[in-house]
Design a protein around this motif. Structure first.
Motif, PDB file in Angstrom:
ATOM      1  N   ASP A 222      22.844  27.595 -43.932  1.00  0.00           N
ATOM      2  CA  ASP A 222      21.858  28.606 -43.624  1.00  0.00           C
ATOM      3  C   ASP A 222      21.390  29.610 -44.932  1.00  0.00           C
ATOM      4  OD1 ASP A 222      24.083  29.893 -43.860  1.00  0.00           O
ATOM      5  OD2 ASP A 222      23.958  31.179 -42.116  1.00  0.00           O
ATOM      6  N   GLU A 224      18.901  29.978 -48.268  1.00  0.00           N
ATOM      7  CA  GLU A 224      17.648  29.546 -48.963  1.00  0.00           C
ATOM      8  C   GLU A 224      17.644  30.145 -50.298  1.00  0.00           C
ATOM      9  OE1 GLU A 224      15.940  27.242 -47.485  1.00  0.00           O
ATOM     10  OE2 GLU A 224      17.143  27.128 -45.430  1.00  0.00           O
ATOM     11  N   MET A 225      16.527  29.486 -51.042  1.00  0.00           N
ATOM     12  CA  MET A 225      16.490  30.025 -52.712  1.00  0.00           C
ATOM     13  C   MET A 225      16.108  31.547 -52.394  1.00  0.00           C
ATOM     14  SD  MET A 225      16.985  27.945 -54.879  1.00  0.00           S
ATOM     15  CE  MET A 225      16.228  28.709 -56.099  1.00  0.00           C
ATOM     16  N   SER A 226      15.316  32.060 -51.400  1.00  0.00           N
ATOM     17  CA  SER A 226      15.021  33.478 -51.333  1.00  0.00           C
ATOM     18  C   SER A 226      16.248  34.415 -51.214  1.00  0.00           C
ATOM     19  CB  SER A 226      13.809  33.726 -50.182  1.00  0.00           C
ATOM     20  OG  SER A 226      14.557  33.288 -48.899  1.00  0.00           O
ATOM     21  N   ASP A 227      17.348  33.727 -50.756  1.00  0.00           N
ATOM     22  CA  ASP A 227      18.553  34.668 -50.493  1.00  0.00           C
ATOM     23  C   ASP A 227      19.308  34.641 -51.771  1.00  0.00           C
ATOM     24  OD1 ASP A 227      18.167  34.806 -47.955  1.00  0.00           O
ATOM     25  OD2 ASP A 227      19.026  32.926 -47.364  1.00  0.00           O
ATOM     26  N   THR A 238      25.876  36.937 -45.845  1.00  0.00           N
ATOM     27  CA  THR A 238      25.103  35.883 -44.885  1.00  0.00           C
ATOM     28  C   THR A 238      26.133  35.814 -43.824  1.00  0.00           C
ATOM     29  OG1 THR A 238      26.546  34.178 -46.065  1.00  0.00           O
ATOM     30  CG2 THR A 238      24.238  34.234 -46.773  1.00  0.00           C
ATOM     31  N   LEU A 267      21.442  26.986 -55.750  1.00  0.00           N
ATOM     32  CA  LEU A 267      21.407  26.205 -54.789  1.00  0.00           C
ATOM     33  C   LEU A 267      21.261  24.397 -55.416  1.00  0.00           C
ATOM     34  CD1 LEU A 267      19.636  27.332 -51.696  1.00  0.00           C
ATOM     35  CD2 LEU A 267      22.115  27.246 -51.943  1.00  0.00           C
ATOM     36  N   THR A 269      21.892  19.931 -54.545  1.00  0.00           N
ATOM     37  CA  THR A 269      22.311  19.013 -53.469  1.00  0.00           C
ATOM     38  C   THR A 269      23.154  18.066 -53.933  1.00  0.00           C
ATOM     39  OG1 THR A 269      20.010  19.126 -52.442  1.00  0.00           O
ATOM     40  CG2 THR A 269      21.139  17.247 -52.081  1.00  0.00           C
ATOM     41  N   LYS A 274      23.736  20.326 -49.067  1.00  0.00           N
ATOM     42  CA  LYS A 274      23.246  21.399 -49.894  1.00  0.00           C
ATOM     43  C   LYS A 274      24.610  22.360 -49.946  1.00  0.00           C
ATOM     44  CE  LYS A 274      20.047  24.001 -48.116  1.00  0.00           C
ATOM     45  NZ  LYS A 274      19.112  24.911 -47.270  1.00  0.00           N
TER      46      LYS A 274
END
Length: 282
Positions: A222, A224-227, A238, A267, A269, A274
């Motif tokens: 859960d 994302e790049m914005s986090d 988180t 982040l 893969t 992820k």
């Protein structure tokens, strides 16, 4: 002897400075004037007292740092010694396995079956975890090696650790205490994030230009790049919010700034999953 002599003379200077200060106060009160020579002597002694305090503080900091490093050595060298004992104990088992493989031809007269049985036996006999941990014994920084081993073996059961030691000569100008604290925060954060089954924590250790390069990755769902830019903000997490969350990575960033280290998060893969990666150059 020299240290005791320095302490003795320093105490004498302190007493003289105190006596002269009392004399100056009394003389000022009585005569309303100050003797320049006495004042100069007092200032000289005062400077020597201040120098003594600074010298003591520097020596105290050095001694305290040495005591902290000694405690860390005593704390983390023991797990490494346990690893050595474990490997030595398994050496006897390895010898037995080798004898079994060498003598398997006495019970099998078919070449194809012999090869298959030997291959299967060897595959079952290999301990991949011990093989991974063996690389820790080659690291020049024994405190860091013992620390990493203690963290790996005490990790939660649902976390599988993959260790990649790329350089055995580990060098850093940063104090051992700060190195251990910074890396410890990142490792603890990775293991705490492992909540599902068969989740991997990937740890890599390297050294470039007298700096430790450490990276730890763990699977996430859960994030994302914005986090990413929020990870090092005080209080952000988180995980379920409470008073203690969001402080570890913030502390790691503080240590990085203090020691002029570089810490980043990203982040990526891996095998279709992820992962969040924390990279620090100390």
């Amino acid at each position: 002897m020299i240290s005791k002599g320095k302490k003795f003379f320093y105490r004498i200077f302190c007493i003289l400075a105190l006596l002269i200060a009392i004399y100056l106060l009394v003389d000022l009160k009585v005569t309303r004037t100050l003797d320049p020579r006495i004042l100069l002597l007092f200032l000289l002694l005062f400077v020597m007292v201040v120098w003594g305090i600074i010298d003591w503080k520097m020596n105290y900091d050095v001694i305290r740092k040495q005591e902290e490093e000694l405690k860390m050595y005593q704390l983390y060298i023991q797990p490494l010694e346990e690893l050595v004992k474990e490997i030595r104990a398994r050496q006897h088992e390895f010898d037995n396995h080798m004898n079994a493989v060498l003598n398997m031809h006495l019970t099998v007269d078919n070449y194809k079956e012999l090869v298959e049985r030997q291959s299967l036996y060897i595959k079952e006999a290999i301990d991949t975890d011990a093989k991974e941990y063996l690389s820790l014994l080659r690291i020049s920084d024994k405190i860091l090696a013992g620390f990493l081993y203690s963290k790996i073996i005490s990790a939660k059961g649902n976390a599988r650790t993959i260790l990649d030691v790329r350089q055995t000569e580990i060098v850093s100008k940063v104090s051992e205490h700060d190195v251990i604290e910074m890396i410890g925060i990142l490792i603890d954060n990775a293991y705490e994030a492992c909540t599902g089954e068969n989740q991997k924590v990937i740890i890599s250790l390297d050294s470039i230009e007298d700096r430790i390069v450490f990276e730890v990755k763990n699977e996430v769902f859960d994030v994302e790049m914005s986090d990413i830019q929020k990870f090092f903000v005080k209080g952000w997490s988180t995980k379920e919010k409470n008073g203690s969350r969001g402080l570890g990575l913030y502390r790691a960033k503080q240590l990085a700034d203090k020691t002029k280290s570089e810490i980043t998060a990203s982040l990526e893969t891996i095998e279709g999953k992820k992962y969040i990666s924390f990279h620090v150059m100390i």
